[in-house]
Design a protein around this motif. Structure first.
Motif, PDB file in Angstrom:
ATOM      1  N   ARG A   1      -7.184  -4.882  -8.869  1.00 24.66           N
ATOM      2  CA  ARG A   1      -6.543  -3.686  -9.576  1.00 24.66           C
ATOM      3  C   ARG A   1      -7.314  -3.472 -10.939  1.00 24.66           C
ATOM      4  O   ARG A   1      -7.727  -4.509 -11.542  1.00 24.66           O
TER       5      ARG A   1
ATOM      6  N   LEU B   1      -6.997   1.007  -7.472  1.00 29.67           N
ATOM      7  CA  LEU B   1      -7.032  -0.223  -6.682  1.00 29.67           C
ATOM      8  C   LEU B   1      -8.641  -0.126  -5.911  1.00 29.67           C
ATOM      9  O   LEU B   1      -8.580   0.996  -5.375  1.00 29.67           O
TER      10      LEU B   1
ATOM     11  N   THR C   1      -2.706  -7.145   0.242  1.00 24.53           N
ATOM     12  CA  THR C   1      -1.739  -6.303   0.754  1.00 24.53           C
ATOM     13  C   THR C   1      -1.013  -7.115   1.779  1.00 24.53           C
ATOM     14  O   THR C   1      -1.368  -8.253   2.033  1.00 24.53           O
TER      15      THR C   1
ATOM     16  N   ASP D   1       2.753   2.067  -2.184  1.00 19.88           N
ATOM     17  CA  ASP D   1       2.663   2.528  -3.689  1.00 19.88           C
ATOM     18  C   ASP D   1       1.479   3.271  -4.025  1.00 19.88           C
ATOM     19  O   ASP D   1       1.225   3.527  -5.053  1.00 19.88           O
ATOM     20  N   TYR D   2       0.451   3.261  -3.141  1.00 21.98           N
ATOM     21  CA  TYR D   2      -0.993   3.661  -3.412  1.00 21.98           C
ATOM     22  C   TYR D   2      -1.320   5.079  -2.433  1.00 21.98           C
ATOM     23  O   TYR D   2      -0.857   5.029  -1.562  1.00 21.98           O
TER      24      TYR D   2
ATOM     25  N   TYR E   1      -8.073   3.418  -4.205  1.00 19.14           N
ATOM     26  CA  TYR E   1      -6.532   3.985  -4.192  1.00 19.14           C
ATOM     27  C   TYR E   1      -6.344   4.140  -5.629  1.00 19.14           C
ATOM     28  O   TYR E   1      -6.745   3.524  -6.638  1.00 19.14           O
ATOM     29  N   TYR E   2      -5.543   5.260  -5.821  1.00 16.16           N
ATOM     30  CA  TYR E   2      -4.630   5.686  -7.185  1.00 16.16           C
ATOM     31  C   TYR E   2      -3.495   5.021  -6.749  1.00 16.16           C
ATOM     32  O   TYR E   2      -2.670   5.205  -5.911  1.00 16.16           O
ATOM     33  N   HIS E   3      -2.648   4.602  -7.811  1.00 22.68           N
ATOM     34  CA  HIS E   3      -1.031   4.390  -7.784  1.00 22.68           C
ATOM     35  C   HIS E   3      -0.149   5.434  -7.825  1.00 22.68           C
ATOM     36  O   HIS E   3      -0.662   6.723  -8.428  1.00 22.68           O
ATOM     37  N   LYS E   4       0.586   5.705  -7.176  1.00 25.81           N
ATOM     38  CA  LYS E   4       1.352   7.063  -6.950  1.00 25.81           C
ATOM     39  C   LYS E   4       2.283   7.401  -8.000  1.00 25.81           C
ATOM     40  O   LYS E   4       2.249   8.747  -8.341  1.00 25.81           O
TER      41      LYS E   4
ATOM     42  N   LEU F   1       0.831  -1.142  -0.152  1.00 21.16           N
ATOM     43  CA  LEU F   1      -0.052   0.134   0.175  1.00 21.16           C
ATOM     44  C   LEU F   1       0.986   1.260  -0.053  1.00 21.16           C
ATOM     45  O   LEU F   1       0.409   2.214  -0.198  1.00 21.16           O
TER      46      LEU F   1
END
Length: 278
Positions: free
Chosen positions: A78, A33, A70, A10-11, A23-26, A8
């Motif tokens: 995803r 997600l 996770t 990364d999000y 969530y969005y990916h960084k 997580l």
């Protein structure tokens, strides 16, 4: 299906709902997600499989990616993120002067969805789903359940697609006018009236505060959305009152789903079931 392990870290958390968080990916804007709350393992797996089957029908929906878990044991899915998208509820709330345009576009999406024939061996019948929900519902009496079952069984069958949670927040569009349905975890097949009942519920039967919080608009705007949606979907041969007489019990049936998610009776919505339960 084996879950892919992710971190997580990364999000970025972007929102939440009854069953989990989004969530969005960084660093990769094309990835989003949907992560379920702790303890939910089978539900995301089932939704992942269903999302893939729905995508394969050709219904416009974001392409599912991977079934993931996770580090702390939460499971999710995803998806390939639709960039620069906006939901029809958000667009209407931000630009109420365009309510007619948005309602009619949403109606056309719904008509296309409800004209899509599906392989009934791959999806659940909406009637079977309602029967199961009734069995599990602790808030209706046995007599009320019998009346609701008889109504459900009386509705003509079809083999066409049903979104299952047809809110105008679950349809999105992009600046280049690509349109998609999202959150199809309750997708099934059957008579489209079971689906359109949710549109009426969200626009006309829900309380002001709920509409403001969930759909980002005043209730008066939501009602106007329905008033434009209804003739665009049903045609102009029926009056609005006639359409609402047809759709009201189907909106009331959604009470069974709302009560499942809220874990409490919803008398303010059950009024739509009066014609069935009297």
């Amino acid at each position: 299906m084996k879950a892919l392990k992710i971190s997580l870290d990364d999000y970025i958390l972007t929102g939440g709902g009854a069953n989990g968080e989004s969530y969005y990916h960084k660093t990769d804007p094309s990835v989003m997600l949907k992560l379920y709350f702790p303890g939910k393992i089978q539900q995301p797996l089932d939704e992942m499989k269903l999302a893939q089957k729905v995508y394969e029908t050709g219904i416009p929906t974001p392409e599912p990616g991977e079934y993931v878990v996770t580090e702390d044991g939460r499971y999710g899915i995803r998806f390939h993120r639709i960039l620069n998208k906006v939901s029809y509820s958000r667009a209407t709330g931000d630009h109420p002067e365009n309510v007619k345009q948005y309602a009619e576009e949403f109606a056309q999406m719904c008509l296309q969805l409800h004209e899509t024939h599906v392989d009934t061996t791959r999806f659940e019948n909406v009637k079977d789903r309602y029967h199961q929900l009734l069995d599990e519902n602790p808030f209706f009496t046995p007599d009320e359940k019998d009346k609701l079952r008889r109504f459900i069984d009386s509705v003509p069958d079809t083999d066409t697609a049903i979104h299952g949670d047809l809110q105008y927040s679950n349809a999105i569009f992009t600046p280049d006018q690509r349109r998609y349905f999202i959150d199809l975890g309750d997708f099934c097949y059957g008579n489209p009236l079971f689906d359109v009942g949710m549109v009426y519920l969200c626009c006309c039967l829900s309380e002001e505060n709920f509409i403001r919080k969930t759909f980002h608009m005043e209730k008066a705007t939501a009602i106007r959305f329905w008033e434009h949606f209804a003739p665009a979907y049903f045609g102009k041969s029926l009056s609005l009152n006639e359409i609402e007489e047809i759709i009201r019990p189907f909106a009331g049936l959604k009470t069974i789903i709302v009560e499942r998610d809220s874990h409490r009776p919803m008398p303010e919505l059950r009024a739509a079931l009066e014609g069935i339960l009297k």
